[in-house]
Design an enzyme around this catalytic site. Structure first.
Site, mmCIF file in Angstrom:
data_model
loop_
_atom_site.group_PDB
_atom_site.id
_atom_site.type_symbol
_atom_site.label_atom_id
_atom_site.label_comp_id
_atom_site.label_asym_id
_atom_site.label_seq_id
_atom_site.Cartn_x
_atom_site.Cartn_y
_atom_site.Cartn_z
ATOM 1 N N ASN A 82 -1.356 -19.496 1.202
ATOM 2 C CA ASN A 82 -1.767 -20.891 1.223
ATOM 3 C C ASN A 82 -2.981 -20.970 2.124
ATOM 4 O OD1 ASN A 82 -0.619 -23.722 3.155
ATOM 5 N ND2 ASN A 82 -1.996 -23.747 1.420
ATOM 6 N N GLY A 83 -4.083 -21.485 1.595
ATOM 7 C CA GLY A 83 -5.243 -21.649 2.458
ATOM 8 C C GLY A 83 -6.528 -21.283 1.771
ATOM 9 N N GLY A 111 1.758 -28.747 -4.289
ATOM 10 C CA GLY A 111 0.937 -28.306 -5.412
ATOM 11 C C GLY A 111 1.725 -28.313 -6.698
ATOM 12 N N TYR A 144 -0.778 -36.355 6.039
ATOM 13 C CA TYR A 144 -0.581 -36.512 4.603
ATOM 14 C C TYR A 144 0.260 -35.425 3.950
ATOM 15 C CZ TYR A 144 -1.396 -36.306 -0.368
ATOM 16 O OH TYR A 144 -1.202 -36.237 -1.712
ATOM 17 N N CYS A 169 -1.215 -25.319 -1.108
ATOM 18 C CA CYS A 169 -0.176 -24.628 -1.853
ATOM 19 C C CYS A 169 1.076 -24.583 -1.007
ATOM 20 C CB CYS A 169 -0.586 -23.190 -2.139
ATOM 21 S SG CYS A 169 -2.090 -23.084 -3.122
HETATM 22 P P1 5GP Z 1 -9.300 -41.488 -2.122
HETATM 23 O O1 5GP Z 1 -8.877 -42.271 -3.296
HETATM 24 O O2 5GP Z 1 -9.791 -42.291 -0.968
HETATM 25 O O3 5GP Z 1 -10.295 -40.429 -2.498
HETATM 26 O O4 5GP Z 1 -8.045 -40.653 -1.624
HETATM 27 C C1 5GP Z 1 -7.120 -41.214 -0.722
HETATM 28 C C2 5GP Z 1 -5.736 -41.112 -1.285
HETATM 29 O O5 5GP Z 1 -5.479 -39.775 -1.734
HETATM 30 C C3 5GP Z 1 -4.662 -41.431 -0.291
HETATM 31 O O6 5GP Z 1 -3.717 -42.258 -0.957
HETATM 32 C C4 5GP Z 1 -4.037 -40.106 0.082
HETATM 33 O O7 5GP Z 1 -2.630 -40.257 0.208
HETATM 34 C C5 5GP Z 1 -4.375 -39.222 -1.072
HETATM 35 N N1 5GP Z 1 -4.794 -37.863 -0.661
HETATM 36 C C6 5GP Z 1 -5.530 -37.500 0.394
HETATM 37 N N2 5GP Z 1 -5.733 -36.165 0.402
HETATM 38 C C7 5GP Z 1 -5.105 -35.662 -0.658
HETATM 39 C C8 5GP Z 1 -4.929 -34.343 -1.160
HETATM 40 O O8 5GP Z 1 -5.416 -33.360 -0.637
HETATM 41 N N3 5GP Z 1 -4.155 -34.239 -2.274
HETATM 42 C C9 5GP Z 1 -3.601 -35.307 -2.876
HETATM 43 N N4 5GP Z 1 -2.825 -35.126 -3.937
HETATM 44 N N5 5GP Z 1 -3.766 -36.557 -2.444
HETATM 45 C C10 5GP Z 1 -4.505 -36.745 -1.346
HETATM 46 MG MG MG Z 2 -1.481 -41.551 -1.163
#
Ligand code: 5GP
Ligand code: MG
Length: 470
Positions: free
Chosen positions: A104-105, A28, A257, A2
């Protein structure tokens, strides 16, 4: 995950919070909410609803109604299945004083703490961790004596000594002031800023990320320390209390990320860390005995772009944007459920066919979680005639779930739990897979300590629960 923000000392507090939430929207997109306090009427004003910030607050008027010179805001990414309206933030209590807060958390001992409170005949209105935090806070405040600062410190201590997990909280104590604190390990981020108002006074803001502060014209002062309470009273007097500090373990995934490339956390720019991760990966790939031949390096937009640029520069291989993101499609991860995610991934990217056909491509992403995104993208590039597709991840293999706020699934769903690099390559349909190592990550972060429980299984707290709450 969040995004949270609080402002005190500005005549347009709620508007600033609304703009700040737009800068935190990447954290989020499920819901948004703002609470302000109007001292003239002894009243909290609040509006929260499902949707993006711009949908929840479609006009200036919708925010101007939230009067007062202090406000807090929240943008939500629920880590737990379905999003319930009752769980939206901010959350307010009116006893023993008016308290409104956002967080957040995630608490890893949420169920245990909640059960203890229920034994004391407490009743809950939500299934949100924040309500447990607020009840503990209110209890601590209620039994404390002394100045407001002493009572707020006691309230914060009542939370920090029992609440395990990663959490940052920003709240308003009636119209008396704004409080903010971080969990004892500082797992989740929180940063403090200040600006001069037109009247010559000080306005303060606290937010999940520096990009929100700088956008609003606040000067970044510093990150809130692990286990630190910041209290700013209604006259703009700031106090800091080190309530319960343990070893600093900020979440490494913020740099990899989650945070915006324009943010700086713990004095380390997100963009620079991502560039360094790319440099380290390049060194690792170059040192391979049979380094494959690549024609181009391509990022998975947007988070992996800095790393892909560094890889391209360091390997001397041209950088090409071959995946074009449709910015009008919601982020795939935000949709709950595996099937809906697949559909969204299909829609999210289109391919520049002429740059891909016949080429050997090194595709770079920030992370591989389930492998769904990467497998689909590799398939997409092959559909467009790619000769070979290699895949590089700037995050080391994610093998363990997160109980502190990141939406990582069960070990069975995490592709790296039961597969090494070669196994992952087979599953993704890639010609090869390269992960940054733990040493690469540590060196990109300047050697400072971080929470990397999802990579090592070494959790900072003993209690792990499978349920997660946003
Ligand atoms: P996968 O398809 O391997 O399950 O997820 C990897 C992809 O999801 C990567 O492109 C990464 O940027 C994205 N990603 C990783 N963690 C998160 C997250 O917590 N939230 C979102 N929206 N995207 C994530
Ligand atoms: Mg991605």
């Amino acid at each position: 995950m969040c995004g949270i923000i609080g402002v005190l000392g500005s005549s347009t507090a709620a508007q600033e919070v609304g703009q700040g939430l737009l800068m935190l929207q990447h954290r989020g997109q499920d819901s948004a909410g703002i609470l302000s306090v109007d001292p003239d009427f002894g009243k909290f004003h609040m509006h929260k609803a499902m949707g993006h910030v711009s949908q929840v607050f479609p006009s200036g008027d919708s925010i101007r109604r939230l009067a007062g010179n202090a406000a807090i805001g929240h943008t939500r990414y629920s880590t737990l299945g379905d999003v319930k309206e009752s769980d939206l933030q901010p959350i307010a209590l009116s006893h023993p004083v008016g308290i409104g807060a956002v967080h957040n958390g995630n608490l890893s001992n949420y169920n245990e703490l909640r059960a203890e409170l229920i034994l004391k005949r407490r009743v809950f209105m939500t299934d949100n961790d924040l309500e447990v935090i607020l009840q503990l806070f209110a209890d601590g405040y209620g039994v404390a004596s002394g100045s407001t600062l002493q009572r707020v410190s006691a309230a914060t201590r009542a939370v920090l000594k029992v609440a395990e997990g990663g959490y940052s909280v920003v709240g308003l104590l009636g119209s008396e002031g704004l409080f903010a604190f971080r969990d004892p390990h500082g797992i989740r981020p929180l940063i403090l800023g200040k600006r001069l108002t037109a009247q010559g006074g000080n306005a303060y803001a606290l937010a999940s990320e520096s990009c929100a502060l700088t956008f609003l014209g606040y000067q970044v002062i510093r990150d809130v320390r692990p286990g630190e309470l910041i209290w700013i009273d209604e006259n703009g007097m700031l106090s800091s209390v080190h309530v319960l500090e343990k070893k600093a373990l900020p979440c490494m995934f913020e740099w990899v990320y989650f945070s915006g490339a324009d943010s700086t956390l713990e004095e380390k720019s997100v963009s620079s860390v991502r560039l360094k991760l790319g440099e380290r990966l390049a060194a690792r790939i170059r040192a391979m005995p049979n380094m494959p031949q690549f024609d181009i390096v391509a990022p998975v937009p947007e988070t992996a772009r800095p790393a892909a640029i560094a890889l391209s520069e360091n390997l001397g291989i041209p950088f090409r944007d071959v995946l074009i993101k449709n910015r009008y499609v919601q982020r795939s991860f935000i949709l709950n459920g595996q099937d809906r995610r697949k559909v969204a991934v299909n829609l999210k990217f289109s391919v520049v066919d002429s740059l891909v056909r016949g080429k050997s491509i090194l595709l770079v992403d920030d992370s591989i979680v389930r492998g769904t995104t990467s497998a689909r993208l590799i398939e997409l590039l092959r559909d467009h005639g790619a000769r070979q597709v290699y895949f590089a991840s700037t995050c080391p293999p994610i093998t363990h779930p997160c109980f502190y706020g990141i939406d990582f699934p069960t070990p069975e769903e995490l592709i790296a739990t039961s597969n090494g690099e070669e196994g992952v390559a087979v599953k993704l349909g890639a010609n090869g897979v390269f992960y940054a190592s733990m040493e690469d990550l540590s060196s990109a972060l300047g050697g400072s300590s971080v929470c990397s429980a999802c990579l090592t299984g070494q959790y900072p707290y003993p209690t792990q629960e499978s349920e997660t709450h946003a």
